[in-house]
Motif scaffolding. Structure first.
Motif, PDB file in Angstrom:
ATOM      1  N   VAL A  81       0.693  -1.609  -0.408  1.00  0.00           N
ATOM      2  CA  VAL A  81      -0.544  -0.043   0.242  1.00  0.00           C
ATOM      3  C   VAL A  81       0.900   1.515  -0.224  1.00  0.00           C
ATOM      4  O   VAL A  81       1.731   1.074   0.636  1.00  0.00           O
ATOM      5  CB  VAL A  81      -0.792  -0.126   0.836  1.00  0.00           C
ATOM      6  CG1 VAL A  81      -1.875  -1.180   1.404  1.00  0.00           C
ATOM      7  CG2 VAL A  81       0.236  -0.282   2.610  1.00  0.00           C
ATOM      8  N   VAL A  82       0.443   2.451  -0.441  1.00  0.00           N
ATOM      9  CA  VAL A  82       0.788   3.664  -0.686  1.00  0.00           C
ATOM     10  C   VAL A  82       1.585   4.090   0.496  1.00  0.00           C
ATOM     11  O   VAL A  82       2.545   4.504   0.962  1.00  0.00           O
ATOM     12  CB  VAL A  82       0.064   4.560  -1.264  1.00  0.00           C
ATOM     13  CG1 VAL A  82       1.271   6.030  -1.231  1.00  0.00           C
ATOM     14  CG2 VAL A  82      -0.177   4.665  -2.709  1.00  0.00           C
ATOM     15  N   ASP A  83       0.264   4.295   2.158  1.00  0.00           N
ATOM     16  CA  ASP A  83       0.551   4.464   2.784  1.00  0.00           C
ATOM     17  C   ASP A  83       0.066   3.479   4.184  1.00  0.00           C
ATOM     18  O   ASP A  83      -0.612   3.692   4.738  1.00  0.00           O
ATOM     19  CB  ASP A  83       0.037   5.694   3.562  1.00  0.00           C
ATOM     20  CG  ASP A  83       0.150   6.619   4.713  1.00  0.00           C
ATOM     21  OD1 ASP A  83       1.018   6.161   5.929  1.00  0.00           O
ATOM     22  OD2 ASP A  83      -0.176   7.943   4.864  1.00  0.00           O
ATOM     23  N   VAL A  84       0.996   3.073   5.315  1.00  0.00           N
ATOM     24  CA  VAL A  84       0.490   1.984   5.790  1.00  0.00           C
ATOM     25  C   VAL A  84      -0.415   2.540   6.794  1.00  0.00           C
ATOM     26  O   VAL A  84      -0.591   1.915   7.397  1.00  0.00           O
ATOM     27  CB  VAL A  84       1.874   0.400   6.040  1.00  0.00           C
ATOM     28  CG1 VAL A  84       3.453   1.204   7.215  1.00  0.00           C
ATOM     29  CG2 VAL A  84       1.246  -0.946   6.369  1.00  0.00           C
ATOM     30  N   ASP A  85       0.976   3.328   7.666  1.00  0.00           N
ATOM     31  CA  ASP A  85      -0.028   4.123   8.955  1.00  0.00           C
ATOM     32  C   ASP A  85      -1.037   4.572   8.784  1.00  0.00           C
ATOM     33  O   ASP A  85      -1.985   4.282   9.080  1.00  0.00           O
ATOM     34  CB  ASP A  85       1.071   5.002   9.273  1.00  0.00           C
ATOM     35  CG  ASP A  85       2.475   4.663   9.782  1.00  0.00           C
ATOM     36  OD1 ASP A  85       2.418   4.074  10.312  1.00  0.00           O
ATOM     37  OD2 ASP A  85       3.180   4.740   8.611  1.00  0.00           O
ATOM     38  N   ALA A  86      -1.622   5.109   7.307  1.00  0.00           N
ATOM     39  CA  ALA A  86      -3.321   5.695   6.959  1.00  0.00           C
ATOM     40  C   ALA A  86      -3.726   4.290   7.212  1.00  0.00           C
ATOM     41  O   ALA A  86      -5.429   4.604   7.642  1.00  0.00           O
ATOM     42  CB  ALA A  86      -2.651   6.392   5.689  1.00  0.00           C
ATOM     43  N   LEU A  87      -3.669   3.999   5.926  1.00  0.00           N
ATOM     44  CA  LEU A  87      -4.359   2.397   6.665  1.00  0.00           C
ATOM     45  C   LEU A  87      -4.889   1.493   8.001  1.00  0.00           C
ATOM     46  O   LEU A  87      -5.605   1.075   8.263  1.00  0.00           O
ATOM     47  CB  LEU A  87      -3.840   1.310   5.366  1.00  0.00           C
ATOM     48  CG  LEU A  87      -5.182   0.220   4.741  1.00  0.00           C
ATOM     49  CD1 LEU A  87      -5.773   0.339   4.265  1.00  0.00           C
ATOM     50  CD2 LEU A  87      -4.528  -1.038   4.277  1.00  0.00           C
ATOM     51  N   HIS A  88      -3.755   1.659   8.549  1.00  0.00           N
ATOM     52  CA  HIS A  88      -3.683   1.131   9.405  1.00  0.00           C
ATOM     53  C   HIS A  88      -4.881   2.709  11.017  1.00  0.00           C
ATOM     54  O   HIS A  88      -6.001   1.834  11.478  1.00  0.00           O
ATOM     55  CB  HIS A  88      -2.324   1.362  10.623  1.00  0.00           C
ATOM     56  CG  HIS A  88      -3.176   0.552  11.913  1.00  0.00           C
ATOM     57  ND1 HIS A  88      -2.820   1.580  13.473  1.00  0.00           N
ATOM     58  CD2 HIS A  88      -2.101  -0.625  12.421  1.00  0.00           C
ATOM     59  CE1 HIS A  88      -3.204   0.511  14.447  1.00  0.00           C
ATOM     60  NE2 HIS A  88      -2.980  -0.122  13.538  1.00  0.00           N
ATOM     61  N   ARG A  89      -4.311   3.096  10.453  1.00  0.00           N
ATOM     62  CA  ARG A  89      -5.399   4.583  10.958  1.00  0.00           C
ATOM     63  C   ARG A  89      -7.443   4.989  10.514  1.00  0.00           C
ATOM     64  O   ARG A  89      -7.642   4.240  11.232  1.00  0.00           O
ATOM     65  CB  ARG A  89      -4.836   5.953  11.317  1.00  0.00           C
ATOM     66  CG  ARG A  89      -3.809   6.156  11.555  1.00  0.00           C
ATOM     67  CD  ARG A  89      -3.602   7.508  11.131  1.00  0.00           C
ATOM     68  NE  ARG A  89      -3.539   8.282  10.517  1.00  0.00           N
ATOM     69  CZ  ARG A  89      -2.408   8.236   9.807  1.00  0.00           C
ATOM     70  NH1 ARG A  89      -0.872   7.110  10.511  1.00  0.00           N
ATOM     71  NH2 ARG A  89      -2.382   8.445   8.201  1.00  0.00           N
ATOM     72  N   ARG A  90      -6.887   3.895   9.558  1.00  0.00           N
ATOM     73  CA  ARG A  90      -8.361   3.659   8.477  1.00  0.00           C
ATOM     74  C   ARG A  90      -9.130   2.556   9.310  1.00  0.00           C
ATOM     75  O   ARG A  90     -10.453   2.231   9.652  1.00  0.00           O
ATOM     76  CB  ARG A  90      -8.272   3.622   7.352  1.00  0.00           C
ATOM     77  CG  ARG A  90      -9.540   2.696   6.519  1.00  0.00           C
ATOM     78  CD  ARG A  90      -9.377   2.836   5.466  1.00  0.00           C
ATOM     79  NE  ARG A  90     -10.787   3.100   4.451  1.00  0.00           N
ATOM     80  CZ  ARG A  90     -11.022   2.982   3.325  1.00  0.00           C
ATOM     81  NH1 ARG A  90     -10.627   3.844   2.372  1.00  0.00           N
ATOM     82  NH2 ARG A  90     -11.649   2.781   3.146  1.00  0.00           N
ATOM     83  N   ALA A  91      -8.126   1.234   9.181  1.00  0.00           N
ATOM     84  CA  ALA A  91      -9.067  -0.198   9.862  1.00  0.00           C
ATOM     85  C   ALA A  91      -9.644   0.325  11.404  1.00  0.00           C
ATOM     86  O   ALA A  91     -10.538  -0.138  11.714  1.00  0.00           O
ATOM     87  CB  ALA A  91      -8.003  -0.958   9.376  1.00  0.00           C
ATOM     88  N   VAL A  92      -8.568   0.599  12.477  1.00  0.00           N
ATOM     89  CA  VAL A  92      -8.974   0.978  13.368  1.00  0.00           C
ATOM     90  C   VAL A  92     -10.003   2.036  13.893  1.00  0.00           C
ATOM     91  O   VAL A  92     -11.170   1.446  13.985  1.00  0.00           O
ATOM     92  CB  VAL A  92      -7.640   1.643  14.423  1.00  0.00           C
ATOM     93  CG1 VAL A  92      -7.950   2.618  15.676  1.00  0.00           C
ATOM     94  CG2 VAL A  92      -6.438   0.422  14.644  1.00  0.00           C
ATOM     95  N   ALA A  93     -10.199   2.547  12.878  1.00  0.00           N
ATOM     96  CA  ALA A  93     -11.603   3.974  12.558  1.00  0.00           C
ATOM     97  C   ALA A  93     -13.251   2.431  12.627  1.00  0.00           C
ATOM     98  O   ALA A  93     -14.197   3.263  12.891  1.00  0.00           O
ATOM     99  CB  ALA A  93     -10.895   5.028  11.806  1.00  0.00           C
ATOM    100  N   ALA A  94     -12.946   2.300  11.731  1.00  0.00           N
ATOM    101  CA  ALA A  94     -13.725   0.937  11.331  1.00  0.00           C
ATOM    102  C   ALA A  94     -14.029   0.487  12.188  1.00  0.00           C
ATOM    103  O   ALA A  94     -14.880  -0.754  12.156  1.00  0.00           O
ATOM    104  CB  ALA A  94     -13.514   0.774   9.456  1.00  0.00           C
TER     105      ALA A  94
END
Length: 133
Positions: A81-94
């Motif tokens: 992925v382009v930004d693993v930290d942003a995807l992690h934040r998205r996953a947690v927020a979901a």
């Protein structure tokens, strides 16, 4: 020549993965999970027995299996992925529960793992050469 057809004896080169198909016992739950991670639905959906999501130049497919079919740990799918930290934040927020926060690996990637509702392990990674925000 003796009439024989000359065949290329080199092994076939694997160019890419076209798709990976994972089994699910609950398509609506699985579709919600993958959409929460940002996978775009290409085909199927919550009421379908087969669904397909975009995964870069490939597909992540889901197929419904009966509740009598069981499976155990099978491996892990790894997505860049382009930004693993942003995807992690998205996953947690979901409301998803990754195993750990993103971390740097000795093999040159920053990554995290999450398990889908059917027990399939997913890893999301960004090569460290791309840097971090």
């Amino acid at each position: 020549m003796s009439g024989e057809i000359q065949r290329d004896r080199r092994p076939a080169a694997i160019e890419s993965i076209s798709a990976i198909t994972l089994a699910t016992h609950d398509m609506p739950r699985a579709v919600r999970f993958y959409e929460a991670l940002g996978f775009a639905l290409r085909y199927g959906g919550p009421s379908a027995s087969f669904s397909s999501f975009s995964a870069g130049n490939a597909c992540l497919n889901l197929t419904t299996e009966g509740s009598d079919r069981e499976w155990s740990w099978w491996g892990r799918v790894i997505f860049h992925v382009v930004d693993v930290d942003a995807l992690h934040r998205r996953a947690v927020a979901a409301g998803l529960q990754p195993q750990d926060a993103p971390r740097d690996a000795t093999w040159g990637e920053r990554y995290f793992h999450v398990t889908d509702p059917d027990g399939h392990e997913l890893s999301f990674a960004t090569p460290l050469s791309r840097g971090r925000p």
